[in-house]
Design an enzyme around this catalytic site. Structure first.
Site, mmCIF file in Angstrom:
data_model
loop_
_atom_site.group_PDB
_atom_site.id
_atom_site.type_symbol
_atom_site.label_atom_id
_atom_site.label_comp_id
_atom_site.label_asym_id
_atom_site.label_seq_id
_atom_site.Cartn_x
_atom_site.Cartn_y
_atom_site.Cartn_z
ATOM 1 N N GLY A 12 0.745 -1.272 0.085
ATOM 2 C CA GLY A 12 0.156 -0.038 0.032
ATOM 3 C C GLY A 12 0.879 1.304 -0.110
ATOM 4 N NE ARG A 16 -5.204 7.116 5.814
ATOM 5 C CZ ARG A 16 -6.066 6.350 6.530
ATOM 6 N NH1 ARG A 16 -6.605 6.752 7.546
ATOM 7 N NH2 ARG A 16 -5.942 5.103 6.320
ATOM 8 C CE LYS A 23 0.669 2.251 6.356
ATOM 9 N NZ LYS A 23 -0.683 2.191 6.587
ATOM 10 N N GLY A 81 -6.469 -4.693 -3.445
ATOM 11 C CA GLY A 81 -7.112 -5.404 -2.443
ATOM 12 C C GLY A 81 -6.108 -6.497 -1.574
ATOM 13 N N GLY A 143 -12.952 -4.318 9.522
ATOM 14 C CA GLY A 143 -13.704 -5.371 9.056
ATOM 15 C C GLY A 143 -14.640 -5.910 10.409
ATOM 16 C CE1 TYR A 369 36.481 18.300 17.966
ATOM 17 C CE2 TYR A 369 38.847 19.140 17.156
ATOM 18 C CZ TYR A 369 37.646 18.387 17.166
ATOM 19 O OH TYR A 369 37.752 17.485 15.721
ATOM 20 C CB SER A 408 45.003 26.849 31.093
ATOM 21 O OG SER A 408 44.912 25.980 32.484
HETATM 22 C C1 UD1 Z 1 -8.118 -4.493 6.231
HETATM 23 C C2 UD1 Z 1 -8.994 -5.296 6.438
HETATM 24 C C3 UD1 Z 1 -9.985 -5.282 7.594
HETATM 25 C C4 UD1 Z 1 -9.299 -5.119 8.837
HETATM 26 C C5 UD1 Z 1 -8.246 -3.994 8.704
HETATM 27 C C6 UD1 Z 1 -7.485 -3.880 9.733
HETATM 28 C C7 UD1 Z 1 -9.578 -6.257 4.278
HETATM 29 C C8 UD1 Z 1 -10.369 -6.461 2.924
HETATM 30 N N1 UD1 Z 1 -9.859 -5.629 5.196
HETATM 31 O O1 UD1 Z 1 -8.840 -3.176 5.905
HETATM 32 O O2 UD1 Z 1 -10.976 -6.356 7.742
HETATM 33 O O3 UD1 Z 1 -10.039 -4.631 9.881
HETATM 34 O O4 UD1 Z 1 -7.474 -4.333 7.542
HETATM 35 O O5 UD1 Z 1 -6.359 -2.988 9.667
HETATM 36 O O6 UD1 Z 1 -8.616 -7.111 4.091
HETATM 37 N N2 UD1 Z 1 -2.407 -3.924 1.016
HETATM 38 C C9 UD1 Z 1 -1.537 -4.466 -0.039
HETATM 39 N N3 UD1 Z 1 -2.171 -4.543 -1.434
HETATM 40 C C10 UD1 Z 1 -3.262 -4.259 -1.466
HETATM 41 C C11 UD1 Z 1 -3.953 -3.749 -0.359
HETATM 42 C C12 UD1 Z 1 -3.529 -3.779 0.785
HETATM 43 O O7 UD1 Z 1 -0.370 -4.883 0.218
HETATM 44 O O8 UD1 Z 1 -3.654 -4.458 -2.682
HETATM 45 C C13 UD1 Z 1 -1.833 -4.060 2.372
HETATM 46 C C14 UD1 Z 1 -1.662 -2.500 3.001
HETATM 47 O O9 UD1 Z 1 -0.575 -2.192 2.485
HETATM 48 C C15 UD1 Z 1 -1.880 -2.942 4.524
HETATM 49 C C16 UD1 Z 1 -2.800 -3.960 4.499
HETATM 50 O O10 UD1 Z 1 -2.695 -4.662 3.278
HETATM 51 O O11 UD1 Z 1 -0.519 -2.950 4.906
HETATM 52 C C17 UD1 Z 1 -4.167 -3.650 4.585
HETATM 53 O O12 UD1 Z 1 -4.725 -3.118 3.746
HETATM 54 P P1 UD1 Z 1 -5.709 -1.677 4.005
HETATM 55 O O13 UD1 Z 1 -6.116 -1.259 2.598
HETATM 56 O O14 UD1 Z 1 -5.196 -0.934 5.016
HETATM 57 O O15 UD1 Z 1 -6.959 -2.535 4.331
HETATM 58 P P2 UD1 Z 1 -8.145 -1.964 5.471
HETATM 59 O O16 UD1 Z 1 -8.896 -1.235 4.501
HETATM 60 O O17 UD1 Z 1 -7.693 -1.082 6.501
#
Ligand code: UD1
Ligand code: CA
Length: 481
Positions: A12, A16, A23, A81, A143, A369, A408
């Site tokens: 990801g 933010r 991150k 995702g 979730g 120094y 000194s």
């Molecule tokens: C996810 C969970 C949610 C949980 C939450 C906890 C899913 C669909 N949802 O939501 O149930 O409560 O984490 O924090 O899994 N990432 C990738 N590739 C992607 C998407 C995400 O590597 O295509 C990584 C992100 O960098 C991150 C992690 O997966 O480290 C979680 O992804 P994020 O998009 O933050 O999921 P949430 O919406 O927070």
């Protein structure tokens, strides 16, 4: 764990953080966020670690392999995702058996013991999917764990898909999941992106397991902080404070006295021995080691330093320095890299040292120094001494023998050597070597140029004062003096 695969998600963007640094690479307590996660992961001794990288993978990938050399990097070009990310990870993992744990790369408080307990429970219960769940006061964004009337887990419903009633559920998916690998491989192609975010939700695997008639369970973690991620710098600072609180508490339990835990910062890789005392406003960073009975602080920052037993380091800033047992440093000392102070030695007030070996019992007490120097055992350096190591082009060394006594306000113009038991007079500019046992004197006899101020600084306050003193007869000039 016999055949354990751990997948760490780190593709990801972390937008933010508003940072050019990815991150999961942001540091907290002396390690990157993902560095903390990988430590916890390694504590479980997995068979293989797969890290999913995407955004800025040229930064993240090498960082991960520097920490876990045999980690497999799976590249996710576009972030579609968590389900998509895990599908790519499983293709790279090259296994379809055993247990798979999925974790995120941004949860710096995660501990190996929690991960192990979770994996062991998952395997013992022979489930298709286990969820590390938690109860949180504000479940927004997570979730939700949906259970049926019997209390069995039915599904994970993401925030955007949840009904109003489901949104009130305070048991959430921490993001750490365990799978039977065979089930996971069969489920991943069945996950679709037909949802509010248009993403492949890994969490849909829970519903699929239930449809397949397989067992699903949730393991509630009491210490939810361990699974909390930082999305922005404010959250990172909060997690950093909590992580520090835990580290400081652990050291106090190990026998370290910490007068003010709130203003004491100890990074994760620091090592302290029992009966160390840390006074307020102290930061111990990097690979710093403090041995027993040493007292550090107040208001001291030490990075990658070693402090010997019983040493005292007061109001000091140090980096890559070694302080011998029973030695004294500060107040207001600046120890730069390559400083080595011997046992019982002293680097005193307003003293800066760099690349300097100050042997046992040797002292540089005041306003000096010391750069690129060796100072022998038991030698005392006079107040206000400068080791002039830099000729404007290159750096040179000064070597002073044992039991020397330098006056000194000396300047040692390097390269220069002073022998054992030698001395130098106050104000000496040492440009030539001083043999053992000799006294070096470089300043000429003092001359007073009478009336100089009134003739050369006429009209100034200095001249006025000089004139007033003369007319008051406080001092009779002696011609020819
Ligand atoms: C996810 C969970 C949610 C949980 C939450 C906890 C899913 C669909 N949802 O939501 O149930 O409560 O984490 O924090 O899994 N990432 C990738 N590739 C992607 C998407 C995400 O590597 O295509 C990584 C992100 O960098 C991150 C992690 O997966 O480290 C979680 O992804 P994020 O998009 O933050 O999921 P949430 O919406 O927070
Ligand atoms: Ca998240």
């Amino acid at each position: 764990m016999e055949n354990l695969t751990v997948i760490v998600l780190a593709a990801g963007g972390g937008t933010r953080m508003k940072s050019k640094t990815m991150k999961v690479l942001h540091p907290v307590a002396g390690r990157s966020m993902i560095g903390h996660v990988l430590r916890a992961v390694q504590a479980v001794e997995p068979t293989r670690v797969v890290a999913v990288v995407g955004h800025q993978r040229e930064q993240v990938g090498p960082h991960i392999t520097s920490l876990v050399p045999d980690a497999v990097l799976a590249v996710q070009e576009t972030q579609e995702g968590t389900g998509h990310a895990v599908r790519i990870a499983m293709e790279a993992a090259g296994t379809t058996t055993g247990t798979v744990i999925v974790a995120a790369g941004d949860t710096p408080l995660l501990e190996g013991d929690s991960l192990r307990a979770f994996a062991e429970e998952h395997e013992a219960a022979q489930r298709a999917v286990s969820i590390l769940s938690g109860r949180v006061p504000n479940p927004f964004g997570y979730g939700r764990i949906v259970r049926n009337a019997e209390g069995d887990v039915e599904a994970i419903v993401e925030e955007k898909e949840a009904t109003d009633e489901q949104r009130r559920i305070d048991e959430i998916n921490s993001g750490i999941l365990a799978f039977d690998a065979g089930f996971l491989v069969s489920a991943l192609p069945r996950i679709t992106n037909d949802n509010a975010k248009g993403e492949y939700y890994l969490t849909d695997a829970v519903g699929l397991a239930r449809e397949d008639g397989l067992t699903v369970g949730a393991h509630l973690i009491d210490d939810v902080a361990q699974t909390e991620g930082a999305n922005d710098r404010a959250q990172l600072a909060e997690l950093g404070r909590e992580l520090n609180r835990r580290i400081v508490t652990r050291w106090m339990r190990e026998g370290v006295t910490v007068m003010d835990p709130a203003t004491t910062w100890i990074e994760a890789d620091v090592v302290l021995e029992p009966d160390v005392t840390i006074l307020p406003g102290t930061q111990l960073l990097g690979a710093t080691v403090v041995r027993e009975d040493a007292v550090v602080g107040p208001d001291t920052t030490l990075k990658d330093c070693e402090v010997g037993p019983g040493a005292r380091v007061v109001r000091t800033h140090g980096e890559l320095a070694v302080v011998g047992g029973g030695a004294n440093v500060g107040p207001f000392a600046y120890l730069r890299p390559g400083t080595q102070l011997g046992a019982g030695g002293k680097i005193g007030t307003f003293v800066e040292t760099k690349n300097a070996r100050i042997d046992d019992g040797a002292k540089v007490p005041h306003l000096s120094y010391v750069g690129d120097a060796e100072i022998g055992e038991g030698t005392n350096i006079g107040a206000g001494t400068i080791f002039a190591n830099y000729d404007g082009v290159t750096k040179h060394r000064t070597v002073i023998g044992k039991q020397a006594r330098t006056g000194s306000n000396n300047t040692f113009v390097a390269p220069v050597e002073v022998g054992d038991g030698a001395g130098t007079a106050g104000g000496t500019v040492v440009r030539r070597n001083v043999p053992a046992g000799a006294l070096a004197v470089s300043s000429g006899p003092q001359r007073n140029l009478e009336g100089w101020t009134e003739s050369r600084r006429a009209g100034t306050a200095q001249a006025e004062a000089a004139a007033a003193a003369r007319t008051a007869g406080e001092r009779e000039p002696t011609p020819g003096e």
